[in-house]
Design a protein around this motif. Structure first.
Motif, PDB file in Angstrom:
ATOM      1  N   ARG A  77      56.793  23.875  18.362  1.00  0.00           N
ATOM      2  CA  ARG A  77      55.864  24.706  17.608  1.00  0.00           C
ATOM      3  C   ARG A  77      54.414  24.401  18.033  1.00  0.00           C
ATOM      4  NH1 ARG A  77      56.754  27.136  12.826  1.00  0.00           N
ATOM      5  NH2 ARG A  77      58.496  25.722  12.319  1.00  0.00           N
ATOM      6  N   ARG A  78      54.086  23.120  18.118  1.00  0.00           N
ATOM      7  CA  ARG A  78      52.725  22.747  18.484  1.00  0.00           C
ATOM      8  C   ARG A  78      52.374  23.209  19.893  1.00  0.00           C
ATOM      9  NH1 ARG A  78      50.211  18.595  21.002  1.00  0.00           N
ATOM     10  NH2 ARG A  78      52.141  17.440  21.366  1.00  0.00           N
TER      11      ARG A  78
ATOM     12  N   ASP B  98      64.484  17.977  14.294  1.00  0.00           N
ATOM     13  CA  ASP B  98      63.219  18.256  13.602  1.00  0.00           C
ATOM     14  C   ASP B  98      62.020  17.855  14.454  1.00  0.00           C
ATOM     15  OD1 ASP B  98      64.546  19.253  11.408  1.00  0.00           O
ATOM     16  OD2 ASP B  98      64.511  17.363  10.297  1.00  0.00           O
ATOM     17  N   ASP B  99      62.128  16.729  15.163  1.00  0.00           N
ATOM     18  CA  ASP B  99      61.044  16.302  16.055  1.00  0.00           C
ATOM     19  C   ASP B  99      60.806  17.325  17.161  1.00  0.00           C
ATOM     20  OD1 ASP B  99      60.673  14.000  14.632  1.00  0.00           O
ATOM     21  OD2 ASP B  99      61.877  12.746  15.968  1.00  0.00           O
ATOM     22  N   ILE B 100      61.902  17.825  17.720  1.00  0.00           N
ATOM     23  CA  ILE B 100      61.782  18.811  18.799  1.00  0.00           C
ATOM     24  C   ILE B 100      61.179  20.108  18.260  1.00  0.00           C
ATOM     25  CG2 ILE B 100      63.172  20.312  20.295  1.00  0.00           C
ATOM     26  CD1 ILE B 100      64.966  17.883  20.819  1.00  0.00           C
ATOM     27  N   ARG B 101      61.559  20.493  17.059  1.00  0.00           N
ATOM     28  CA  ARG B 101      60.980  21.698  16.462  1.00  0.00           C
ATOM     29  C   ARG B 101      59.466  21.546  16.308  1.00  0.00           C
ATOM     30  NH1 ARG B 101      63.959  21.796  12.477  1.00  0.00           N
ATOM     31  NH2 ARG B 101      65.473  23.394  13.130  1.00  0.00           N
ATOM     32  N   ARG B 102      59.031  20.391  15.804  1.00  0.00           N
ATOM     33  CA  ARG B 102      57.586  20.158  15.659  1.00  0.00           C
ATOM     34  C   ARG B 102      56.890  20.193  17.013  1.00  0.00           C
ATOM     35  NH1 ARG B 102      59.180  16.827  11.193  1.00  0.00           N
ATOM     36  NH2 ARG B 102      59.779  15.118  12.585  1.00  0.00           N
ATOM     37  N   TYR B 103      57.510  19.560  18.004  1.00  0.00           N
ATOM     38  CA  TYR B 103      56.927  19.539  19.348  1.00  0.00           C
ATOM     39  C   TYR B 103      56.793  20.957  19.916  1.00  0.00           C
ATOM     40  CZ  TYR B 103      56.877  19.150  24.439  1.00  0.00           C
ATOM     41  OH  TYR B 103      56.581  19.319  25.780  1.00  0.00           O
TER      42      TYR B 103
ATOM     43  N   ASP C 232      55.435  12.174  21.218  1.00  0.00           N
ATOM     44  CA  ASP C 232      54.539  13.226  20.755  1.00  0.00           C
ATOM     45  C   ASP C 232      54.169  12.961  19.289  1.00  0.00           C
ATOM     46  OD1 ASP C 232      53.594  15.704  22.115  1.00  0.00           O
ATOM     47  OD2 ASP C 232      54.200  16.603  20.210  1.00  0.00           O
ATOM     48  N   PRO C 233      52.966  13.351  18.862  1.00  0.00           N
ATOM     49  CA  PRO C 233      52.557  13.102  17.473  1.00  0.00           C
ATOM     50  C   PRO C 233      53.593  13.610  16.470  1.00  0.00           C
ATOM     51  CG  PRO C 233      50.687  13.902  18.741  1.00  0.00           C
ATOM     52  CD  PRO C 233      51.886  13.994  19.644  1.00  0.00           C
ATOM     53  N   GLU C 234      53.853  12.809  15.445  1.00  0.00           N
ATOM     54  CA  GLU C 234      54.763  13.153  14.351  1.00  0.00           C
ATOM     55  C   GLU C 234      56.217  13.291  14.796  1.00  0.00           C
ATOM     56  OE1 GLU C 234      53.615  13.098  11.253  1.00  0.00           O
ATOM     57  OE2 GLU C 234      51.692  12.586  12.184  1.00  0.00           O
ATOM     58  N   THR C 235      56.569  12.654  15.907  1.00  0.00           N
ATOM     59  CA  THR C 235      57.966  12.680  16.340  1.00  0.00           C
ATOM     60  C   THR C 235      58.490  11.252  16.466  1.00  0.00           C
ATOM     61  OG1 THR C 235      57.449  12.648  18.713  1.00  0.00           O
ATOM     62  CG2 THR C 235      57.572  14.804  17.642  1.00  0.00           C
ATOM     63  N   ARG C 236      59.797  11.123  16.410  1.00  0.00           N
ATOM     64  CA  ARG C 236      60.500   9.848  16.528  1.00  0.00           C
ATOM     65  C   ARG C 236      60.042   8.825  15.482  1.00  0.00           C
ATOM     66  NH1 ARG C 236      65.294  10.557  18.626  1.00  0.00           N
ATOM     67  NH2 ARG C 236      65.354  11.028  20.854  1.00  0.00           N
ATOM     68  N   LEU C 237      59.547   9.310  14.344  1.00  0.00           N
ATOM     69  CA  LEU C 237      59.005   8.394  13.339  1.00  0.00           C
ATOM     70  C   LEU C 237      60.082   7.441  12.818  1.00  0.00           C
ATOM     71  CD1 LEU C 237      56.686  10.781  11.289  1.00  0.00           C
ATOM     72  CD2 LEU C 237      56.094   9.251  13.171  1.00  0.00           C
TER      73      LEU C 237
END
Length: 554
Positions: free
Chosen positions: A213-214, A206-211, A2-7
């Motif tokens: 929320r989006r 943090d990645d899961i939180r971003r996912y 997902d965008p902005e995750t697992r960076l």
């Protein structure tokens, strides 16, 4: 991804490709950790950066992708299309003289002939311009044969790692026995591989939180409620996911599945309030949390199905049918040798299976309509979103009181095959009608191809499935063999295969088994076989002759 995750993981893998001290990267992680998504992202990034990349994604439920048969031809084909200069060298290996095609060779010989040797020939040219060539192998554990997994790792080591070629090989897998044994101290790959333990080394919170929320904002935007959840709601979902993306994805699918906005809000509230949790072990394992969610979704679908179908069996029938469709579309109905000769993998079309099970033509759609957050129907395929749900159905330790053992599914199918033939009795229809004419007859609702399927594989199920002798006795008393007797000629016209003799021989073994407890059944079967055995031999001989003639012409 997902965008902005697992960076962080993406950056580390990319750095390894460019400057890693090894040429093999192994990424292990639990089910749902995001291994396949990471591989897909790496493949897309390599393509965008003009780095040649070839990939193979194993899938346990896909017969084309759960063995090693196609992996090397697939990788060679992709390399040949992405590095045009190497195509001719690969073609030469395929068209080499000799009696044994290279695709029939062991994996090591295939890799050497189709990948390593052609690339070495290209390297010998002065304008070679590829410092990195990436090969991605995803889901090693989903190759169903552990010996094949071991052979593949050995072939990769010998043909791709023990050379001076620019290969960068990335293999992902659950941390199961084969990969763990290879990576452990003393293992074949211990000194050759860089190992990333995805679930342990990277905190995905943090990645899961971003996912989440989006995706929650997207749900609100579609339904006209942009402020429909709170930060406290979001954090509750993040905690429930326990660092596993598959948990977060399944929760979103559950929340957003068809229903009014009020239903969507109600589902969010259930998740936030932890109504699927238990006090046992504080559910330390994210797999336990995921299983609770799977159980809630499956239980809710079961209750709704019971209401709509007046099912008084406490839901067992619903669970049994779900299990049957899952087996049919994942592994298929399989039997051990030599009894798999009529069908090593029996997989029925939905319409046929519906008819055999006594359901309407769209029975599978009605049955699975409330499981859309876990699986999807596409044409004649049932696709499970994530392998962890297949594991949930396969393991009693995970599905607990919702578990249906696979032998129960096999037994139910066998009984339904017998009943389907009885229901198709010619006593209702003129015996002179053909199968196609029967389809149009007002007293016959069954599809001819469903009867064909029921009859073709019946001996396999009767021979291998225990506890159905009494059903076979009832089948005999109700004229089942008379129906088979009258329709076998039409069956042969539809399916003139060369196995009819074996078909009869399997029935002979079943007849012998029935002699002690059901002598009348054994006698009826013996009379049937005495009549048809010469015809079976003739059909098998003729079909075999035609097959040989066809092969010879080819």
């Amino acid at each position: 991804c997902d965008p902005e995750t697992r960076l962080e993981a993406i950056i580390k893998v990319t750095q390894w490709i460019i400057a890693g001290s090894t040429r093999l990267l192994c990424i292990t992680g639990a089910a749902g950790a995001g291994k396949s998504a990471l591989q897909q992202t790496i493949a897309e990034n390599c393509k965008a950066d003009d780095i040649p990349v070839a990939s193979f994604f194993f899938s346990a439920s896909d017969p084309n992708r759960n063995t090693t048969k196609l992996i090397i031809p697939t990788i060679a084909y992709q390399l040949g299309t992405r590095i045009s200069e190497v195509k001719d060298f690969i073609t030469n290996s395929v068209e080499r003289p000799g009696n044994v095609p290279i695709f029939s060779e062991p994996l090591e010989a295939q890799i050497a002939g189709l990948v390593s040797k052609p690339m070495r020939q290209l390297q010998g040219q002065k304008d070679f311009k590829y410092p990195y060539i990436v090969i991605l192998i995803d889901g090693l554990n989903e190759c169903i044969n552990e010996d094949s997994q071991t052979e593949l790792l050995s072939a990769v080591k010998r043909s791709l790692l023990n050379t001076d070629q620019p290969f960068r090989v990335i293999i992902t897998s659950r941390p199961e026995q084969v990969i763990r044994r290879a990576l452990n101290p003393g293992g074949d790959l211990h000194d050759l591989a860089h190992h990333i333990q995805l679930s342990d080394e990277y905190d995905a919170t943090d990645d899961i939180r971003r996912y989440l929320r989006r995706r929650l904002h997207e749900i609100g935007d579609r339904r006209g409620g942009s402020h429909w959840f709170t930060e406290e709601d979001l954090e509750a979902l993040v905690r429930a996911a326990s660092g596993q993306f598959i948990c977060a994805i399944t929760m979103i699918q559950y929340i957003s599945e068809h229903g009014t906005f009020s239903v969507v809000k109600e589902r969010l509230t259930k998740l936030v309030r932890g109504q699927f949790t238990s006090d046992d072990d504080q559910l330390a394992s994210p797999l336990k949390r995921l299983d609770l969610l799977y159980a809630e979704i499956l239980s809710a679908a079961m209750k709704k199905y019971k209401v709509n179908h007046n099912d008084g069996s406490d839901g067992e029938h619903f669970l049994l049918l779900v299990r049957i469709y899952h087996i049919n579309c994942s592994s298929g109905f399989t039997f051990s040798e030599p009894w798999n000769i009529l069908g090593p993998r029996i997989e029925y079309r939905f319409e046929t299976l519906n008819a055999i099970l006594g359901l309407e033509d769209t029975g599978h759609e009605l049955l699975l309509s409330d499981l859309g957050s876990l699986m999807t129907l596409n044409s004649n395929e049932l696709h499970v979103y994530h392998e962890s749900f297949s594991d949930f159905l396969d393991l009693e330790s995970r599905s607990k009181n919702l578990f249906v053992p696979s032998p129960h599914a096999y037994t139910h199918i066998t009984k339904r095959l017998l009943q389907h033939i009885i229901d198709y009795s010619l006593t209702e229809v003129n015996s002179e009608l053909s199968l196609d004419e029967r389809e149009q007859h007002p007293t016959c609702k069954s599809r001819p191809d469903s009867f064909q399927a029921a009859l073709k594989y019946l001996p396999l199920f009767l021979k291998n499935v225990p506890g159905i002798d009494s059903d076979l006795s009832r089948f005999t008393l109700e004229g089942g063999w008379d129906t088979v007797d009258r329709l076998l000629p039409s069956m042969y016209e539809i399916d003139p295969h060369s196995m009819w003799y074996v078909w009869g021989e399997i029935l002979s073994l079943i007849s012998a088994r029935m002699k002690t407890q059901y002598p009348d059944v054994a006698e009826a079967m013996s009379e049937f076989l005495d009549k048809w055995r010469p015809q079976f031999r003739e059909w098998s001989f003729e079909a075999g002759r035609k097959e040989k003639q066809s092969v010879s012409q080819t």
